[in-house]
Design a protein around this motif. Structure first.
Motif, PDB file in Angstrom:
ATOM      1  N   THR A   1      -0.390  -6.583  -5.468  1.00  0.00           N
ATOM      2  CA  THR A   1      -0.528  -7.846  -5.162  1.00  0.00           C
ATOM      3  C   THR A   1      -1.849  -8.497  -4.853  1.00  0.00           C
ATOM      4  O   THR A   1      -2.275  -9.704  -4.772  1.00  0.00           O
ATOM      5  CB  THR A   1       0.540  -8.179  -3.911  1.00  0.00           C
ATOM      6  OG1 THR A   1      -0.056  -7.413  -2.950  1.00  0.00           O
ATOM      7  CG2 THR A   1       1.759  -8.019  -4.369  1.00  0.00           C
ATOM      8  N   ASP A   2      -2.987  -7.639  -4.347  1.00  0.00           N
ATOM      9  CA  ASP A   2      -4.186  -8.114  -3.615  1.00  0.00           C
ATOM     10  C   ASP A   2      -5.263  -7.216  -3.857  1.00  0.00           C
ATOM     11  O   ASP A   2      -5.245  -5.934  -3.063  1.00  0.00           O
ATOM     12  CB  ASP A   2      -3.999  -8.460  -2.092  1.00  0.00           C
ATOM     13  CG  ASP A   2      -4.987  -8.882  -1.567  1.00  0.00           C
ATOM     14  OD1 ASP A   2      -6.218  -9.302  -2.150  1.00  0.00           O
ATOM     15  OD2 ASP A   2      -4.918  -9.519  -0.273  1.00  0.00           O
ATOM     16  N   TRP A   3      -6.030  -7.320  -5.037  1.00  0.00           N
ATOM     17  CA  TRP A   3      -7.035  -6.537  -5.336  1.00  0.00           C
ATOM     18  C   TRP A   3      -8.182  -6.416  -4.192  1.00  0.00           C
ATOM     19  O   TRP A   3      -8.743  -5.487  -4.144  1.00  0.00           O
ATOM     20  CB  TRP A   3      -7.633  -6.893  -6.732  1.00  0.00           C
ATOM     21  CG  TRP A   3      -6.874  -6.448  -7.903  1.00  0.00           C
ATOM     22  CD1 TRP A   3      -6.084  -7.252  -8.719  1.00  0.00           C
ATOM     23  CD2 TRP A   3      -6.711  -5.070  -8.261  1.00  0.00           C
ATOM     24  NE1 TRP A   3      -5.433  -6.422  -9.613  1.00  0.00           N
ATOM     25  CE2 TRP A   3      -5.880  -5.006  -9.455  1.00  0.00           C
ATOM     26  CE3 TRP A   3      -7.312  -3.971  -7.791  1.00  0.00           C
ATOM     27  CZ2 TRP A   3      -5.495  -3.910 -10.122  1.00  0.00           C
ATOM     28  CZ3 TRP A   3      -6.938  -2.787  -8.722  1.00  0.00           C
ATOM     29  CH2 TRP A   3      -5.992  -2.903  -9.512  1.00  0.00           C
ATOM     30  N   ARG A   4      -8.437  -7.574  -3.622  1.00  0.00           N
ATOM     31  CA  ARG A   4      -9.519  -7.545  -2.781  1.00  0.00           C
ATOM     32  C   ARG A   4      -9.208  -6.672  -1.653  1.00  0.00           C
ATOM     33  O   ARG A   4      -9.780  -5.835  -1.033  1.00  0.00           O
ATOM     34  CB  ARG A   4      -9.853  -8.987  -2.106  1.00  0.00           C
ATOM     35  CG  ARG A   4     -10.132 -10.197  -3.143  1.00  0.00           C
ATOM     36  CD  ARG A   4     -10.640 -11.416  -2.599  1.00  0.00           C
ATOM     37  NE  ARG A   4     -11.236 -12.360  -3.373  1.00  0.00           N
ATOM     38  CZ  ARG A   4     -11.726 -13.342  -3.182  1.00  0.00           C
ATOM     39  NH1 ARG A   4     -11.421 -13.789  -1.826  1.00  0.00           N
ATOM     40  NH2 ARG A   4     -12.400 -14.126  -4.096  1.00  0.00           N
ATOM     41  N   ALA A   5      -7.858  -6.663  -1.056  1.00  0.00           N
ATOM     42  CA  ALA A   5      -7.486  -5.864   0.121  1.00  0.00           C
ATOM     43  C   ALA A   5      -7.514  -4.542  -0.350  1.00  0.00           C
ATOM     44  O   ALA A   5      -7.813  -3.406   0.390  1.00  0.00           O
ATOM     45  CB  ALA A   5      -6.146  -6.179   0.506  1.00  0.00           C
TER      46      ALA A   5
ATOM     47  N   GLU B   1      -1.503  -1.758  -2.078  1.00  0.00           N
ATOM     48  CA  GLU B   1      -1.937  -3.358  -2.072  1.00  0.00           C
ATOM     49  C   GLU B   1      -2.496  -3.834  -3.510  1.00  0.00           C
ATOM     50  O   GLU B   1      -2.559  -5.081  -3.679  1.00  0.00           O
ATOM     51  CB  GLU B   1      -3.101  -3.293  -1.059  1.00  0.00           C
ATOM     52  CG  GLU B   1      -2.780  -3.315   0.345  1.00  0.00           C
ATOM     53  CD  GLU B   1      -2.645  -1.678   0.793  1.00  0.00           C
ATOM     54  OE1 GLU B   1      -2.333  -1.353   1.578  1.00  0.00           O
ATOM     55  OE2 GLU B   1      -3.118  -0.887  -0.282  1.00  0.00           O
ATOM     56  N   SER B   2      -2.775  -3.139  -4.539  1.00  0.00           N
ATOM     57  CA  SER B   2      -3.352  -3.339  -5.713  1.00  0.00           C
ATOM     58  C   SER B   2      -2.180  -4.059  -6.433  1.00  0.00           C
ATOM     59  O   SER B   2      -2.753  -4.897  -7.371  1.00  0.00           O
ATOM     60  CB  SER B   2      -3.950  -1.989  -6.604  1.00  0.00           C
ATOM     61  OG  SER B   2      -2.867  -1.045  -6.827  1.00  0.00           O
TER      62      SER B   2
ATOM     63  N   GLY C   1      -5.704 -12.801 -11.453  1.00  0.00           N
ATOM     64  CA  GLY C   1      -6.238 -11.900 -10.559  1.00  0.00           C
ATOM     65  C   GLY C   1      -6.493 -10.357 -11.129  1.00  0.00           C
ATOM     66  O   GLY C   1      -7.527  -9.745 -11.123  1.00  0.00           O
TER      67      GLY C   1
END
Length: 204
Positions: free
Chosen positions: A131-135, A128-129, A73
């Motif tokens: 663990t989760d780039w979309r969020a 959040e970046s 990701g």
């Protein structure tokens, strides 16, 4: 922040500045493959955010955290960022070739590019970046719209970093640290403002 101790040459603020520069060098080295740039900058923001929580701000901690960041990701986010940068450069080159409507197209491309840059950088500063780039991108886009002053500060930080790097090329190896510090400060400022608005007055 602790006071300067007896016999200490530099105060804690100067020590933090030195740590920021060391993190900047580490970030510049981690950005060399290009596709690792978003993860490298996001990690720098996470390490600098830890300064407010009495966590060490060192290049060693930076690389220790970065080792867990080079996932598919993270590399995909870097590939998308690189593709967007190349597309913007190609559009501006076409606009500079004297095509009909080129000035208007160049302005539109610059505005879109600046907006995408702000969203991407604000996403890197989001926790959040990690663990989760979309969020992170969703919240970065929301922050970019709701916090216009913060977005202006991000653009000012980018312009300052580019100016420093352009004036003296060796500074390009150091500017990722101050840039990450600016992004982190803008995000902390946004979070503090949000908490202040959510506090209900006692007499309400």
């Amino acid at each position: 922040m602790r006071a300067r101790e007896a016999g200490e040459v530099f105060g804690p603020r100067m020590a933090l500045f030195a740590d920021v520069l060391s993190v900047g060098l580490a970030t510049a080295a981690a950005c060399l493959p290009l596709v690792t740039a978003p993860a490298a900058l996001s990690t720098a923001c996470a390490v600098l955010r830890g300064a407010g929580q009495d966590r060490p701000v060192t290049a060693g901690r930076y690389f220790a955290l970065l080792r867990h960041r080079l996932r598919a990701g993270d590399l995909m986010a870097g590939g998308v960022a690189l593709a967007g940068l190349l597309l913007l450069a190609a559009d501006l080159a076409l606009a500079g070739a004297g095509l009909p409507g080129a000035p208007l197209f160049a302005v539109a491309a610059a505005v879109i590019g600046a907006g995408a840059l702000v969203i991407g950088l604000r996403a890197c500063a989001r926790p959040e970046s990690l663990t989760d780039w979309r969020a992170a991108l969703r919240k970065g886009a929301r922050d970019g719209v709701q916090d216009v002053a913060g977005s202006a500060l991000v653009l000012l930080a980018v312009a300052t970093a580019a100016l420093c790097a352009g004036m003296l090329m060796p500074l390009a190896l150091l500017v990722p640290g101050p840039l990450a510090l600016a992004l982190t400060a803008v995000d902390v400022r946004r979070a503090a403002a949000g908490e202040a608005r959510s506090v209900v007055p006692e007499d309400a």
